[in-house]
Design a protein around this motif. Sequence first.
Motif, PDB file in Angstrom:
ATOM      1  N   ASN A  29       0.796  -1.239   0.000  1.00 42.27           N
ATOM      2  CA  ASN A  29       0.000   0.000   0.000  1.00 42.27           C
ATOM      3  C   ASN A  29       0.826   1.287   0.000  1.00 42.27           C
ATOM      4  O   ASN A  29       0.316   2.338   0.373  1.00 42.27           O
ATOM      5  CB  ASN A  29      -0.996   0.014   1.155  1.00 42.27           C
ATOM      6  N   GLU A 162      -9.178   0.803  -1.934  1.00 39.53           N
ATOM      7  CA  GLU A 162      -8.894  -0.344  -1.066  1.00 39.53           C
ATOM      8  C   GLU A 162      -9.060   0.038   0.399  1.00 39.53           C
ATOM      9  O   GLU A 162      -9.633  -0.709   1.191  1.00 39.53           O
ATOM     10  CB  GLU A 162      -7.477  -0.864  -1.338  1.00 39.53           C
ATOM     11  N   LYS A 163      -8.593   1.217   0.759  1.00 33.85           N
ATOM     12  CA  LYS A 163      -8.681   1.675   2.151  1.00 33.85           C
ATOM     13  C   LYS A 163     -10.147   1.834   2.593  1.00 33.85           C
ATOM     14  O   LYS A 163     -10.499   1.507   3.722  1.00 33.85           O
ATOM     15  CB  LYS A 163      -7.939   3.000   2.310  1.00 33.85           C
ATOM     16  N   HIS A 164     -10.995   2.345   1.708  1.00 34.92           N
ATOM     17  CA  HIS A 164     -12.377   2.649   2.082  1.00 34.92           C
ATOM     18  C   HIS A 164     -13.376   1.515   1.807  1.00 34.92           C
ATOM     19  O   HIS A 164     -14.442   1.483   2.415  1.00 34.92           O
ATOM     20  CB  HIS A 164     -12.836   3.926   1.382  1.00 34.92           C
ATOM     21  N   PHE A 165     -13.035   0.598   0.887  1.00 35.86           N
ATOM     22  CA  PHE A 165     -13.990  -0.449   0.510  1.00 35.86           C
ATOM     23  C   PHE A 165     -13.438  -1.867   0.664  1.00 35.86           C
ATOM     24  O   PHE A 165     -14.171  -2.827   0.487  1.00 35.86           O
ATOM     25  CB  PHE A 165     -14.448  -0.253  -0.940  1.00 35.86           C
ATOM     26  N   GLY A 166     -12.137  -1.992   0.937  1.00 35.20           N
ATOM     27  CA  GLY A 166     -11.514  -3.312   1.023  1.00 35.20           C
ATOM     28  C   GLY A 166     -11.188  -3.864  -0.362  1.00 35.20           C
ATOM     29  O   GLY A 166     -11.492  -3.246  -1.377  1.00 35.20           O
ATOM     30  N   VAL A 167     -10.583  -5.043  -0.387  1.00 38.82           N
ATOM     31  CA  VAL A 167     -10.149  -5.618  -1.668  1.00 38.82           C
ATOM     32  C   VAL A 167     -11.233  -6.427  -2.369  1.00 38.82           C
ATOM     33  O   VAL A 167     -11.157  -6.631  -3.583  1.00 38.82           O
ATOM     34  CB  VAL A 167      -8.868  -6.488  -1.514  1.00 38.82           C
ATOM     35  N   GLU A 168     -12.241  -6.892  -1.645  1.00 38.30           N
ATOM     36  CA  GLU A 168     -13.235  -7.787  -2.259  1.00 38.30           C
ATOM     37  C   GLU A 168     -13.953  -7.176  -3.460  1.00 38.30           C
ATOM     38  O   GLU A 168     -14.053  -7.822  -4.504  1.00 38.30           O
ATOM     39  CB  GLU A 168     -14.224  -8.300  -1.210  1.00 38.30           C
ATOM     40  N   LYS A 171     -11.401  -7.107  -6.376  1.00 33.57           N
ATOM     41  CA  LYS A 171     -11.038  -8.410  -6.943  1.00 33.57           C
ATOM     42  C   LYS A 171     -12.003  -8.849  -8.035  1.00 33.57           C
ATOM     43  O   LYS A 171     -11.611  -9.476  -9.018  1.00 33.57           O
ATOM     44  CB  LYS A 171     -11.011  -9.491  -5.857  1.00 33.57           C
TER      45      LYS A 171
END
Length: 177
Positions: A29, A162-168, A171
């Motif tokens: 990151n 990524e920080k606010h919603f995550g990686v899912e 992906k």
Amino acid sequence: MNFYSIDFETASYAKHSACSVALVKVENNKIVDEYYSLIKPETDFFWKNIQVHGIKPEDVADAPKFPEVWKQIQGCFKANSLVVAHNAPFDCGVLAGCLDYYGIDQPNYLSLCTVKTSRKLFPEMPNHKLNTVCENLNIQLNNHHDALEDSRACAEILLYQEKHFGVEPLKKLVTIK
């Protein structure tokens, strides 16, 4: 997240007309490395392209041709590498066009488009152009259409997402090239 963000500028509408490229490397990151090069295309410059990015034929007169640049950046395009671009179909298309033009094998890599991720995660934005997304997310973009500036901004957009919603949710939008 670990990825490379890429941006090309082109001399014309020809897919093999790259006149500059930038890559920004992100590990854990954080931006850890940057690469930029002018490229001497084997095409004429179209005035509209010059108007967009400001790169002129005389600017690339002594620049390396794409195969020389490829030798320096090809390690970024491995089967498990994630390569991100804002409007990835364009940038991946330029890469493929340059490789085809010079008879270089196409690499297999993972691709993610921050236009698509932005449309999915920020549907309320008036549009999803790089400068609009950056403005809405307070990401610095001083010189739009400078390949390195655009590549940095793309990396920052994905890191924000990524920080606010995550990686899912991200992906689900990754494609294999």
